[in-house]
Write an enzyme that holds these catalytic residues in place. Structure first.
Site, PDB file in Angstrom:
ATOM      1  N   TYR A 155      41.192  46.181  40.899  1.00 15.46           N
ATOM      2  CA  TYR A 155      41.423  45.487  42.175  1.00 15.46           C
ATOM      3  C   TYR A 155      41.240  43.974  42.059  1.00 15.46           C
ATOM      4  CZ  TYR A 155      41.916  45.833  47.284  1.00 15.46           C
ATOM      5  OH  TYR A 155      42.358  45.745  48.582  1.00 15.46           O
ATOM      6  N   LYS A 162      39.430  40.257  49.781  1.00 15.71           N
ATOM      7  CA  LYS A 162      38.905  41.107  50.848  1.00 15.71           C
ATOM      8  C   LYS A 162      37.482  40.702  51.239  1.00 15.71           C
ATOM      9  CE  LYS A 162      42.267  43.923  51.881  1.00 15.71           C
ATOM     10  NZ  LYS A 162      42.909  43.835  53.218  1.00 15.71           N
TER      11      LYS A 162
END
Length: 256
Positions: A155, A162
């Site tokens: 990720y 995020k």
């Protein structure tokens, strides 16, 4: 009819597998009036997905990195409705170099793009919505999140984006709270969406969620996450802001 009479702007609808599409469908079923946004080459996909909703809905152009678009959409919604009750932020993008397990290789230019589109865009969307929500007397901004408290395989910089996204939501909640504008996030488990397919090694997420989520988790079902968004867009959580609601089958609370 949790959203009866609500006027809601929904971003991020690409296909009917999108969480945003399920939010749009449920919002219409709960009585809301909607406008969808898209831009560029994705516009035709959004228009096609919009035709699968229970009621016709307009799709207007919005690139959240373009200040002129922010202003034009605000003006259009002001003419259309005069006020706005809710916004769904379902926007995220990171260049290929920012994903896939080679965290150190991503250049700043690509990282900057990921942060702009995936985190700063929440502030840009709030800037669009806040004046119209003040006209309504209150409002709810809901963003789609993926738990940024840990480092995930593959990720990489999207995880960093995020984390910035979550922090941005808290500061917006602080500053917009006096206007009775709530800002909350829904942290969903992994789902087989267009966005997920852009993440190398996405199956790693699927496997571990299936094993550890106490309520189980269906990677093909966006409805549980969408229902959490509908609840936050409704009037049933009037004192809830700066919150991250986990719709992930309970995975986030489980140890190894």
């Amino acid at each position: 009819m949790l959203l009866d009479g609500k006027r809601i702007l929904v971003t991020g609808v690409l296909t009917d597998s999108s969480i945003a599409h399920s939010v749009a469908r449920l919002a219409q079923e709960e009585g809301a009036e909607l406008v969808l946004t898209s831009f560029g080459r994705a516009m035709s996909l959004t228009q096609r997905a919009a035709r699968r909703l229970p009621k016709p809905v307009d799709v207007i152009e919005l690139d959240v990195t373009n200040p002129a678009h922010i202003e034009s959409v605000r003006e259009e919604l002001s003419l259309r409705w005069g006020a706005l009750d809710g916004v769904l932020h379902a926007i995220g993008f990171a260049p290929e170099s920012c994903l896939g397990g080679n965290f150190m290789a991503a250049p700043w230019e690509d990282v900057a793009t990921a942060l702009h589109v995936s985190a700063y865009s929440l502030k840009a969307l709030a800037e669009l919505a806040a004046p119209l929500m003040r006209n309504a007397g209150a409002g709810s901004i809901v963003g789609l999140d993926f738990d940024a408290t840990v480092a995930w395989p593959q990720y990489d910089w999207m995880g960093v984006a995020k984390a910035a996204f979550e922090s941005t939501a808290r500061y917006l909640a602080r500053d917009l709270g006096p206007d009775r504008i709530r800002v909350n996030l829904v942290s969903a488990g992994p789902l087989r969406t267009v966005a997920a397919r852009s993440i190398p090694g996405f199956s790693t997420f699927e496997d571990v969620w299936t094993q550890r989520a106490p309520l189980a988790w269906d990677v093909n079902d966006p409805v549980p996450a969408a229902k959490a968004c509908i609840a936050l867009l409704s009037d049933w959580l009037p004192a809830t802001t700066a919150e991250i609601v986990h719709a992930d089958g309970g995975f986030h609370a489980m140890g190894a």
